[in-house]
Scaffold this active site. Structure first.
Site, mmCIF file in Angstrom:
data_model
loop_
_atom_site.group_PDB
_atom_site.id
_atom_site.type_symbol
_atom_site.label_atom_id
_atom_site.label_comp_id
_atom_site.label_asym_id
_atom_site.label_seq_id
_atom_site.Cartn_x
_atom_site.Cartn_y
_atom_site.Cartn_z
ATOM 1 N N HIS A 255 -7.345 -3.865 10.209
ATOM 2 C CA HIS A 255 -7.014 -3.722 8.778
ATOM 3 C C HIS A 255 -5.734 -4.470 8.436
ATOM 4 C CE1 HIS A 255 -4.697 0.127 9.891
ATOM 5 N NE2 HIS A 255 -3.827 -0.543 9.179
ATOM 6 N N ASN B 193 -7.534 -1.866 14.326
ATOM 7 C CA ASN B 193 -8.952 -2.100 13.986
ATOM 8 C C ASN B 193 -9.109 -3.321 13.079
ATOM 9 O OD1 ASN B 193 -7.940 -1.207 11.550
ATOM 10 N ND2 ASN B 193 -9.513 0.334 11.205
ATOM 11 N N GLU C 10 -9.606 -1.654 5.266
ATOM 12 C CA GLU C 10 -10.272 -1.299 6.520
ATOM 13 C C GLU C 10 -11.519 -2.145 6.739
ATOM 14 O OE1 GLU C 10 -8.427 2.626 7.830
ATOM 15 O OE2 GLU C 10 -8.950 0.682 8.659
ATOM 16 N N ASP D 22 0.830 -1.209 0.000
ATOM 17 C CA ASP D 22 0.000 0.000 0.000
ATOM 18 C C ASP D 22 0.866 1.261 0.000
ATOM 19 O OD1 ASP D 22 -0.847 -0.700 3.517
ATOM 20 O OD2 ASP D 22 1.062 -0.319 2.556
HETATM 21 C C1 GLP Z 1 -0.443 0.581 8.645
HETATM 22 C C2 GLP Z 1 -0.197 -0.226 7.369
HETATM 23 C C3 GLP Z 1 -0.387 -1.696 7.574
HETATM 24 C C4 GLP Z 1 0.229 -2.067 8.915
HETATM 25 C C5 GLP Z 1 -0.615 -1.478 10.004
HETATM 26 C C6 GLP Z 1 -0.019 -1.750 11.392
HETATM 27 O O1 GLP Z 1 -1.481 1.445 8.442
HETATM 28 N N1 GLP Z 1 -1.033 0.178 6.232
HETATM 29 O O2 GLP Z 1 0.246 -2.386 6.497
HETATM 30 O O3 GLP Z 1 0.257 -3.472 9.070
HETATM 31 O O4 GLP Z 1 -0.834 -0.081 9.816
HETATM 32 O O5 GLP Z 1 1.139 -0.992 11.562
HETATM 33 P P1 GLP Z 1 2.110 -1.265 12.810
HETATM 34 O O6 GLP Z 1 2.902 -2.483 12.462
HETATM 35 O O7 GLP Z 1 2.953 -0.025 12.900
HETATM 36 O O8 GLP Z 1 1.243 -1.455 14.029
#
Ligand code: GLP
Length: 242
Positions: A138, A136, A143, A67
């Protein structure tokens, strides 16, 4: 699902890095799906060390990121393009023409989604998909929603996600409202999902994702449908699992 729970973060990173390194060793032209966020950073750091130690090259590796924010220039410190450069690409000998990240600056975002879908279709199933999970639920930027998209698409980021991700930005107003993301179908097509979750904040969503109902309202729960998930958790993130 193979579930490994670690007291020591460095050991988790070492195991994750070696899973990727071993795949690169045994696959002539490996196609890796990569994720951003804080969870995989330690694995990327250790992967650089492991590759240097084992003399591993990324010359025959291609990468596909999950992404990217819409509207952030690649030079922006919080763009996923920059994050991947800082955490991995500038430390390895990968051919930049084999590095693929959705273009959040594309003038025609629908065309960019079609381009990325066509690119992925040529190489899917990816050999491995590195994956974290948002609080949440995702995955990528898919989402929670009453319906989810299979392929690459544009999403509106939830206020919860924007608020959590605003930590990296000066304030909430500077957090993009949209992103371009691979879909859940893309994620589930991969041959192997290397899932990482760490910290107390992820305990509730890890419980829901792995032991709750399979529902689009928790996209991470769709991983229960995948036959080859390796989940690397620290004891905090695993603390609510029965
Ligand atoms: C971000 C990314 C995801 C990631 C998630 C958790 O928004 N789009 O790919 O897995 O949030 O991030 P973190 O590993 O910093 O908790």
């Amino acid at each position: 699902m193979i579930l490994r729970i670690f007291d020591d973060a460095e050991e988790l990173y070492e195991v994750g890095a070696n899973i990727i390194a071993n795949l690169i060793c045994t696959t002539s032209e490996a196609n890796l799906g990569l994720a951003t966020g804080t969870s995989p950073v330690g694995i990327y750091r250790k992967l650089v060390e492991v590759c240097q130690r084992r003399g591993l090259s990324f010359r025959n590796v291609s990468t596909y990121n999950l992404d990217e924010y819409v509207g952030l220039p690649k030079s922006h410190p919080n763009s996923f393009y920059r994050e991947m450069e800082n955490n991995l690409f500038q430390h390895i000998d990968i051919d930049r023409s084999n590095v693929h990240i959705p273009d959040g600056e594309a003038g025609d975002l629908r065309a960019e989604c079609e381009r990325y879908n066509a690119l992925l279709a040529r190489v899917q199933p990816l050999d491995l998909q590195v994956l974290g999970i948002g609080e949440n639920g995702h995955i990528g930027f898919n989402e929670p929603n009453h319906e989810l998209s299979s392929g690459c698409h544009i999403v509106s980021l939830s206020e919860e996600t924007r608020t959590i991700n605003s930590i990296a930005f000066d304030d909430l107003d500077k957090v993009p409202t949209r992103a371009i993301t691979m879909g859940v179908g893309d994620i589930l097509k991969s041959k192997l999902v290397l899932f990482i979750a760490m910290g107390d904040r992820k305990a509730e969503i890890v419980k829901r994702a792995f032991q709750g109902p399979v529902t689009t309202m928790c996209p991470g729960s769709l991983l229960q449908l995948h036959s080859n998930v390796v989940a690397l958790l620290d004891t905090q993130a695993a603390s609510l699992l029965s």
